[in-house]
Design a protein around this motif. Structure first.
Motif, PDB file in Angstrom:
ATOM      1  N   TYR A   5      22.090  12.685  20.597  1.00 12.97           N
ATOM      2  CA  TYR A   5      22.226  12.635  19.154  1.00 12.97           C
ATOM      3  C   TYR A   5      23.705  12.601  18.762  1.00 12.97           C
ATOM      4  O   TYR A   5      24.577  13.073  19.504  1.00 12.97           O
ATOM      5  N   ALA A  29      17.351   7.284  13.354  1.00  6.90           N
ATOM      6  CA  ALA A  29      17.298   6.912  14.766  1.00  6.90           C
ATOM      7  C   ALA A  29      17.862   5.511  14.940  1.00  6.90           C
ATOM      8  O   ALA A  29      17.437   4.576  14.258  1.00  6.90           O
ATOM      9  N   GLN A  45      15.141   4.734  19.187  1.00 12.90           N
ATOM     10  CA  GLN A  45      13.955   5.550  19.390  1.00 12.90           C
ATOM     11  C   GLN A  45      13.002   4.774  20.298  1.00 12.90           C
ATOM     12  O   GLN A  45      12.973   3.532  20.270  1.00 12.90           O
ATOM     13  N   VAL A  89      19.218  20.751  17.100  1.00 12.29           N
ATOM     14  CA  VAL A  89      20.515  20.094  16.962  1.00 12.29           C
ATOM     15  C   VAL A  89      21.184  20.489  15.660  1.00 12.29           C
ATOM     16  O   VAL A  89      22.371  20.842  15.618  1.00 12.29           O
ATOM     17  N   ARG A 143      18.005  13.012  25.755  1.00 10.51           N
ATOM     18  CA  ARG A 143      18.127  12.493  24.395  1.00 10.51           C
ATOM     19  C   ARG A 143      19.565  12.751  23.940  1.00 10.51           C
ATOM     20  O   ARG A 143      20.106  13.831  24.164  1.00 10.51           O
ATOM     21  N   LEU A 177      22.478  13.428  10.853  1.00 13.76           N
ATOM     22  CA  LEU A 177      22.028  13.386  12.245  1.00 13.76           C
ATOM     23  C   LEU A 177      21.332  12.065  12.583  1.00 13.76           C
ATOM     24  O   LEU A 177      20.478  11.599  11.824  1.00 13.76           O
ATOM     25  N   THR A 178      21.695  11.498  13.732  1.00  7.72           N
ATOM     26  CA  THR A 178      21.082  10.249  14.203  1.00  7.72           C
ATOM     27  C   THR A 178      20.759  10.356  15.690  1.00  7.72           C
ATOM     28  O   THR A 178      21.611  10.770  16.485  1.00  7.72           O
ATOM     29  N   LEU A 179      19.533  10.000  16.056  1.00  3.89           N
ATOM     30  CA  LEU A 179      19.169   9.871  17.466  1.00  3.89           C
ATOM     31  C   LEU A 179      19.766   8.561  17.962  1.00  3.89           C
ATOM     32  O   LEU A 179      19.386   7.480  17.516  1.00  3.89           O
ATOM     33  N   GLU A 180      20.690   8.641  18.914  1.00  2.64           N
ATOM     34  CA  GLU A 180      21.435   7.465  19.351  1.00  2.64           C
ATOM     35  C   GLU A 180      20.880   6.821  20.615  1.00  2.64           C
ATOM     36  O   GLU A 180      20.992   5.609  20.785  1.00  2.64           O
ATOM     37  N   TYR A 224      26.106  13.667  15.262  1.00  4.71           N
ATOM     38  CA  TYR A 224      26.151  14.244  13.920  1.00  4.71           C
ATOM     39  C   TYR A 224      27.501  13.892  13.312  1.00  4.71           C
ATOM     40  O   TYR A 224      28.551  14.218  13.879  1.00  4.71           O
ATOM     41  N   THR A 275      11.687  13.247  15.198  1.00  5.01           N
ATOM     42  CA  THR A 275      12.773  13.587  14.292  1.00  5.01           C
ATOM     43  C   THR A 275      12.258  14.251  13.020  1.00  5.01           C
ATOM     44  O   THR A 275      11.151  13.983  12.567  1.00  5.01           O
ATOM     45  N   VAL A 312      16.206  12.604   9.137  1.00  2.00           N
ATOM     46  CA  VAL A 312      16.993  12.288  10.332  1.00  2.00           C
ATOM     47  C   VAL A 312      16.774  10.823  10.706  1.00  2.00           C
ATOM     48  O   VAL A 312      15.662  10.302  10.612  1.00  2.00           O
TER      49      VAL A 312
END
Length: 287
Positions: free
Chosen positions: A127, A63, A66, A218, A125, A259-262, A129, A57, A61
């Motif tokens: 994400y 997570a 992760q 992204v 992956r 933004l988040t990695l979900e 937003y 990331t 950003v």
């Protein structure tokens, strides 16, 4: 012994995932914690244990889910519990959590299945937003995770624009170039909705899923369609920008904090090794 780690973090005060000299990064914090937990047996000095992560990331950003792996000496793994009522995996999780700062949470530690590679074995992956386009809904308690947008957004227009960008294609127009790295990706989903309930009630939230992402991809995709949702740009402009074989200068990169990695997805254990081999053969990976 290869350990699999699942963790989350607030990216606000990190200069991204990857270790950088003189900067606070998620990788740096976690590897420093591992070094204190697993020291060199001959000297007692902190050990060096490199993490391989599913998605690197950018600065700012976040997570929620992760995944990384780390290879530890077998003897260190056996000593990890510290007491009889814990497994080595529980010992690793508890020790890491006790050594890392509050903006990182170790969700789970486990023995990695045979053939597991956090980066190359991943199939997708996902994400999210988050955008707040209504001033009356701005919440100062979530401001570090939600973009405050000054203009109302048409969710239908956002979805119409985003649908033109999905599929297997070259995303060079939306990536920061890296020498020797491919920009071909399979964008499985790029959709928007205005959440009607839950913690994101009232927000306009994008869901972005792909096999992997190029650097800043992204945020560039989001930055490309927001003007369409606002009515400042049309689909012809977006199509022309997307057709470029180099980064589109007219596309703004959306701010990192929204933004988040979900989620990171993996195949069944029996398919982990073959998935990793396929990914390596298919492209130079840039997540």
């Amino acid at each position: 012994m290869r350990a699999r780690l699942v963790f989350s973090y607030d990216g606000t005060d990190f200069a991204g995932w990857a270790t950088q000299p003189g900067l606070r990064t998620v990788q740096g914090v976690l590897e420093e914690a591992l070094g204190r937990i697993v020291r060199e047996p001959s000297t007692g000095e902190p050990g060096v244990h490199r993490l391989t992560v599913a998605g690197r990331t950018d600065a700012g950003v976040h997570a929620r889910h992760q995944v990384a792996h780390v290879d530890l000496p077998a003897e260190a793994w056996e000593r990890m519990p510290g007491r009889s009522d814990r497994s080595p995996a529980q010992g690793l999780r508890d020790r890491l959590q006790g050594t890392t700062p509050d903006d990182v949470v170790i969700v789970e530690a486990s023995v990695a299945p045979e053939g597991f590679d956090a980066r190359f074995s991943a199939t997708q992956r996902r994400y999210a937003y988050r955008v707040c386009d209504q001033r009356e809904l701005r919440d100062p308690l979530t401001r570090r995770h939600v973009l405050w947008h000054d203009h109302g957004l048409d969710v239908s227009a956002l979805n119409e624009a985003s649908a033109t960008l999905t599929g297997l294609r070259d995303f060079a127009a939306f990536c920061k170039a890296r020498e020797g790295a491919t920009t071909i990706r399979d964008l499985v989903e790029f959709s928007w909705e205005r959440r009607l309930d839950g913690p994101d009630q009232g927000l306009v939230v994008a869901t972005v899923r792909a096999d992997a992402f190029c650097h800043s991809m992204v945020r560039s995709l989001v930055g490309a369609v927001l003007p369409v949702g606002q009515g400042r740009r049309d689909l012809n402009w977006l199509a022309a920008a997307a057709a470029l074989d180099a980064r589109a200068q007219g596309v703004a990169v959306a701010p990192a904090h929204g933004l988040t990695l979900e989620q990171v997805s993996y195949p069944a254990d029996a398919d982990l090794a073959s998935r990793a081999e396929l990914t390596r053969a298919r492209r130079e990976p840039v997540d």
